[in-house]
Motif scaffolding. Structure first.
Motif, mmCIF file in Angstrom:
data_model
loop_
_atom_site.group_PDB
_atom_site.id
_atom_site.type_symbol
_atom_site.label_atom_id
_atom_site.label_comp_id
_atom_site.label_asym_id
_atom_site.label_seq_id
_atom_site.Cartn_x
_atom_site.Cartn_y
_atom_site.Cartn_z
ATOM 1 N N THR A 35 -0.957 90.803 30.929
ATOM 2 C CA THR A 35 -0.716 91.574 32.240
ATOM 3 C C THR A 35 -1.281 90.631 33.405
ATOM 4 O O THR A 35 -0.661 90.976 34.499
ATOM 5 N N LEU A 75 8.957 85.946 30.861
ATOM 6 C CA LEU A 75 8.758 87.355 31.056
ATOM 7 C C LEU A 75 8.422 87.965 29.651
ATOM 8 O O LEU A 75 7.639 88.556 29.158
ATOM 9 N N LEU A 76 9.531 87.477 28.602
ATOM 10 C CA LEU A 76 9.530 87.920 27.183
ATOM 11 C C LEU A 76 8.265 87.541 26.662
ATOM 12 O O LEU A 76 7.789 88.414 25.675
ATOM 13 N N PHE A 112 2.042 92.302 18.955
ATOM 14 C CA PHE A 112 2.829 92.866 20.023
ATOM 15 C C PHE A 112 2.693 94.414 20.287
ATOM 16 O O PHE A 112 2.432 94.609 21.545
ATOM 17 N N SER A 128 -1.291 94.567 21.278
ATOM 18 C CA SER A 128 -2.070 94.231 22.448
ATOM 19 C C SER A 128 -1.161 95.031 23.534
ATOM 20 O O SER A 128 -2.020 95.239 24.516
ATOM 21 N N VAL A 179 5.374 89.247 27.447
ATOM 22 C CA VAL A 179 5.470 91.043 27.132
ATOM 23 C C VAL A 179 4.980 90.873 25.777
ATOM 24 O O VAL A 179 4.338 91.753 25.542
ATOM 25 N N LEU A 180 5.400 89.917 24.910
ATOM 26 C CA LEU A 180 5.196 89.981 23.527
ATOM 27 C C LEU A 180 3.624 89.853 23.346
ATOM 28 O O LEU A 180 3.201 90.369 22.325
ATOM 29 N N HIS A 181 2.663 89.404 24.344
ATOM 30 C CA HIS A 181 1.520 89.282 24.144
ATOM 31 C C HIS A 181 0.906 90.293 25.053
ATOM 32 O O HIS A 181 -0.385 90.158 25.270
ATOM 33 N N TRP A 182 1.494 90.956 25.989
ATOM 34 C CA TRP A 182 0.961 91.784 26.905
ATOM 35 C C TRP A 182 -0.026 91.116 27.753
ATOM 36 O O TRP A 182 -1.291 91.556 28.115
ATOM 37 N N MET A 199 -0.587 95.637 37.786
ATOM 38 C CA MET A 199 0.685 95.520 37.853
ATOM 39 C C MET A 199 1.372 96.582 39.076
ATOM 40 O O MET A 199 2.579 96.615 39.107
#
Lengths: 318, 318
Positions: free
Chosen positions: B178, B169-170, A255, A258, B173-176, A271
């Motif tokens: 993008t 989304l989570l 997390f 990355s 985000v936890l793996h980014w 983004m």
């Protein structure tokens, strides 16, 4: 479980690295890794003076111990917050003092908040019930750490570990605090003559690893959380991340790493809602000015947040 | 707990809005809010045809019901995945059929994956043990939904609720991720003649709200999760977010909305490692080409992921 290096019984199994080690090899591995991170992330050079902010806890004392072992000119800074609740400040200072007595070459500077600025953190907090004690205390500590590092011509080092960093990252992400996300990094270079460089050499170690290091090195540290931190949000986020880690080995580390990678590679460009040619100046109004009283850089007009805090406190006394 | 509008006993308390409502007022509130979101996020106009992807679950059947009530030309699309495990596909189709019988004006189109493409999802999955069934199924469904919406000249609407969206989304985000974060939105406009516009009119409702709507409207839906989804990661993330919500009311909603706001306002610019003038072309290599077989846009050379999937399947048959 056996040590990967020598087949003696392992004292720790770092599942995210698939690496189990005995005490001796673990005590070799941690400094070698730390040295690697210091270099990789350009935290500081061998000739530089390092000021380690120590709280009496496992992370900061371990970091100080380790930097001394690696041969760095590492001094300690203890900020006495004056928290008499549960004898917190005096017990934590006692742990730091004990460490200094035992550890050759350890030079400590103590800044007593009440002595220097007139009030302890609990006193300040009582006068400001609208502000969270932890955020007020953080402001005061960050200011004093920076000032002292500048005085000593040192790079400031803090003992933040991966659990700390990942919890703050999660918290900032859950609120999409892009301003805070920007400043979240293993090293913050000095961008102003009045801002010291800041580094977190332990940012890739799990909390249990810094604890194991302290125990194996015979460092006596304070176990208790600050009495004001009870139920603090960070602790809750750490629990969430530990549930995640339990389900997926290495998830906390991934997390955080990355995130750093995505930022470094400029992936956040994807983004943006429009092409680069139309990027607005989102940093407008965030230019740094200087505090009228202490000269530290600030985005606020007139006084910085720290000086505003004490000015109100003085007015209330007067 | 009493209804805020009429003081009758409330059937639901939406703590994130500090709003408790009785059945009657809740059944008025949900469509009014949905209509507001459709307009605010420019999902579709009153004259347009809407294709609602229905699974037999509470979200998609409620959405279809609601769009019909609001007077939209809303047709249903059921994709028969051929999941005979636990009778999943046949029970879910039965729920959809029951809905169509009862609901005036409901016109349904069924696409049977096995009939059209030669294999059911479980068959495909068995041939590809290296691929996760859910991701393979998602690929097939997205493709068919898009194709059918294009055929009908319709905007595609799915029943994703806030819990679904926040969990994804989570996870991203936890793996980014993008790339995925970019495409996460309540509405995805058509950026290519072969891509239908996609909208998620329920994206601001909590799961319990769409469930309450279905129950109060007497919609009989399938409760069971897909047998292949057992222990799915999304369910785990939903649990994490519910723990967060339990601690901080409205946290799930804030997480998602503050993400949309940060992106809309270009705040991610702050997270670039350099000034705008030096922004690299991170989207290089992501230009859309067209699939040689079906013509749908794809970033892959030659065949799109969907056609590649079936081509391999055909080769194995032949």
């Amino acid at each position: 479980m056996r040590c990967r290096r020598c087949s003696k019984p392992a004292v720790i199994n770092m599942r995210q690295h698939k690496l189990a080690l005995c005490g001796e090899h673990f005590l070799g591995w941690i400094p070698a890794q730390t040295q690697r991170f210091i270099k990789k992330y350009e935290m500081f050079d061998p000739g530089e003076t390092i000021l380690v902010a120590v709280s009496g806890g496992k992370d900061s004392l371990s970091l100080w111990d380790l930097l001394l072992s690696l041969g760095y000119e590492a001094r300690g800074l203890y900020i006495d917050l004056g928290i008499s609740e549960e004898g917190y400040s005096s017990s934590s200072l006692a742990k730091v003092d004990r460490f200094v007595e035992k550890r050759e070459g350890a030079r400590l500077k103590v800044v007593d908040v009440k002595e220097v600025y007139g009030k302890s953190i609990p006193q300040l907090a009582r006068e400001r019930p609208e502000q969270k004690t932890c955020s007020l205390c953080g402001l005061v500590k960050r200011y004093i750490m920076n000032e002292t590092a500048l005085e000593e011509g040192a790079v400031l080092a803090t003992g933040h570990n991966l659990d700390d960093e990942a919890a703050v990252l999660l918290q900032n992400v859950l609120h999409w605090q892009t301003g805070y996300l920007l400043r979240q990094a293993p090293v913050l270079p000095s961008t102003h003559p009045r801002l010291a460089q800041k580094a977190k050499p332990f940012f890739r170690f799990y909390e249990r690893e810094t604890a194991a290091y302290a125990i194996l090195r015979g460092i006596d540290y304070i176990y208790e959380e600050c009495p004001f931190a009870t139920g603090a949000t960070t602790i809750f986020y750490k629990e969430l991340l530990n549930r995640l880690e339990g389900r997926s080995r290495g998830a906390k580390l991934q997390f955080y790493l990355s995130f750093l990678r995505a930022r470094e590679k400029g992936f956040f460009l994807r983004m943006l809602p429009f092409g680069p040619e139309r990027i607005p100046s989102v940093n407008e109004g965030l230019e740094l000015g200087e505090c009228e009283r202490c000269g530290q850089p600030t985005t606020a007009p007139g006084l910085c947040a720290f000086c505003r805090l004490w000015k109100v406190a003085e007015a209330e006394v007067g």
